[in-house]
Scaffold this active site. Structure first.
Site, PDB file in Angstrom:
ATOM      1  N   HIS A 107     -38.196  -1.941 -20.609  1.00 55.44           N
ATOM      2  CA  HIS A 107     -37.325  -1.394 -19.296  1.00 55.44           C
ATOM      3  C   HIS A 107     -36.858   0.616 -19.259  1.00 55.44           C
ATOM      4  CE1 HIS A 107     -33.041  -1.218 -19.675  1.00 55.44           C
ATOM      5  NE2 HIS A 107     -33.662  -1.942 -20.070  1.00 55.44           N
TER       6      HIS A 107
ATOM      7  N   ARG B 239     -34.913  -5.091 -13.965  1.00 50.65           N
ATOM      8  CA  ARG B 239     -34.564  -3.414 -14.794  1.00 50.65           C
ATOM      9  C   ARG B 239     -36.118  -3.878 -15.312  1.00 50.65           C
ATOM     10  NH1 ARG B 239     -30.209  -5.935 -17.162  1.00 50.65           N
ATOM     11  NH2 ARG B 239     -30.055  -5.445 -19.173  1.00 50.65           N
TER      12      ARG B 239
ATOM     13  N   GLU C  64     -32.567  -9.564 -22.551  1.00 52.71           N
ATOM     14  CA  GLU C  64     -31.348  -8.576 -23.113  1.00 52.71           C
ATOM     15  C   GLU C  64     -30.235  -9.031 -24.298  1.00 52.71           C
ATOM     16  OE1 GLU C  64     -30.677  -6.559 -25.747  1.00 52.71           O
ATOM     17  OE2 GLU C  64     -30.683  -4.615 -24.960  1.00 52.71           O
TER      18      GLU C  64
ATOM     19  N   HIS D   1     -36.582  -6.147 -23.164  1.00 56.65           N
ATOM     20  CA  HIS D   1     -35.318  -5.006 -23.706  1.00 56.65           C
ATOM     21  C   HIS D   1     -35.192  -4.321 -25.282  1.00 56.65           C
ATOM     22  CE1 HIS D   1     -33.502  -6.467 -19.269  1.00 56.65           C
ATOM     23  NE2 HIS D   1     -34.243  -7.602 -19.709  1.00 56.65           N
TER      24      HIS D   1
END
Length: 345
Positions: free
Chosen positions: A100, A149, A203, A273
């Protein structure tokens, strides 16, 4: 031959036409023809082993017990006035990985982990730039984490794709969600790209570090301790996940859900991520636990893999300066780009 008998039946149809209000029975070798005002039906049987049935004006194949006639039948089974997109299993597929763009907490130098934070203005620009870099690479499916994100990055990137297909987030969390998000136009479906969100691609969870300033945390606990939490493979931060724990869920999801799509010839993009993508790259490139901890992924920079014969071949980042070599590497990508060029001109 089945084809000879069938051609004889077709000649009979042409000589009589099929718009008048009449019924006609015709024998064609070992086949039979029934023609009515509503259309026609052909039953074709050869030596009692091969049986084909064709109905109406579109010649849709109902049954075929012999594969030796597939080529001939495929030619006549296409509707006369409609173009049909027949999915074919490809010998290769493209896999795009994108970390991202910069988030608001990246900008503030805070541990983010699984806190759901959107992109900064710079992050939006990075996502758009990533989209430009992959605008000539086919995308059939998109997978993102459950965090905004990553989803923003995927959506913004696809606004730059030359194919102009629309990414549609699939909602399978309940029967009502699935029912309410149905698309009822087949033509519209062809212009969409399904987007699957999965928490397994999130993440890694940084536990008690989430929301803390990275520099202040290093001052408090010491640089070596914080470095160990951030960069070791199997040591988690307090009440958080280690990279090893993150890899267990991310790679398992990749193997179960994404890999089958790639093996079927689907071109896939994953927006996720740093740590979940490092975990997947560890699997793709067969990295050791020591090699993966030194792997750095920049925000908004796509990486391309060619999936061929169950092997993953890394092509690096499809940035503009190296784009020619990316397409020179595979004929399929070169053909795809040529088709995009033809669509414009």
């Amino acid at each position: 031959m089945a084809a000879t008998a069938f051609n004889g039946c077709i000649s009979t149809i042409k000589s009589h036409g099929h718009k008048s209000n009449f019924a006609l029975d015709q024998e064609c070798g070992n086949s039979s023809l029934r023609l009515t005002s509503k259309g026609f039906k052909i039953n074709l049987e050869v030596s009692g082993k091969e049986r084909y049935c064709f109905r109406q004006r579109g010649f849709s194949v109902i049954q075929a017990s012999s594969s030796s006639q597939t080529t001939v039948l495929d030619q006549v089974s296409t509707p006369l006035n409609n173009k049909v997109d027949t999915p074919k299993k490809s010998s290769e597929a493209a896999l795009i990985l994108i970390r991202h763009g910069e988030s608001l907490w990246n900008e503030k130098n805070l541990f983010t982990g699984c806190v759901d934070v959107p992109l900064t203005k710079k992050g939006v620009e990075e996502a758009v730039e990533a989209g430009k870099r992959i605008s000539n690479i086919p995308v059939d499916m998109i997978y993102t984490s459950a965090l905004i994100r990553a989803q923003m990055t995927a959506m913004l990137a696809m606004t730059q794709h030359r194919r102009k297909k629309v990414p549609i987030v699939l909602h399978n969390e309940s029967e009502q969600a699935k029912s309410w998000s149905q698309i009822f136009s087949e033509e519209t479906k062809k212009q969409c790209i399904p987007v699957v969100t999965a928490w397994q691609l999130n993440e890694r969870m940084y536990g008690e570090l989430q929301g803390l300033n990275k520099q202040e945390t290093a001052d408090k606990y010491g640089k070596e301790q914080v470095h160990e939490w951030r960069r070791s493979f199997d040591i988690p931060p307090p009440n958080g996940e280690s990279l090893e724990m993150c890899a267990e869920r991310a790679v398992a999801y990749f193997k179960e859900h994404i890999e089958p799509q790639l093996q079927a010839g689907k071109n896939v993009m994953i927006a996720a991520h740093g740590n979940s993508l490092r975990s997947i790259i560890m699997y793709l490139d067969k990295l050791t636990s020591q090699e993966v901890i030194s792997l750095e992924l920049s925000t908004g920079i796509p990486m391309l893999y060619i999936v061929k014969e169950e092997k993953y071949i890394r092509r690096g980042s499809p940035a503009a300066p190296s784009e020619a070599s990316v397409y020179a590497y595979t004929k399929n990508l070169a053909r795809y780009r040529q088709k995009l060029d033809e669509m414009v001109h």
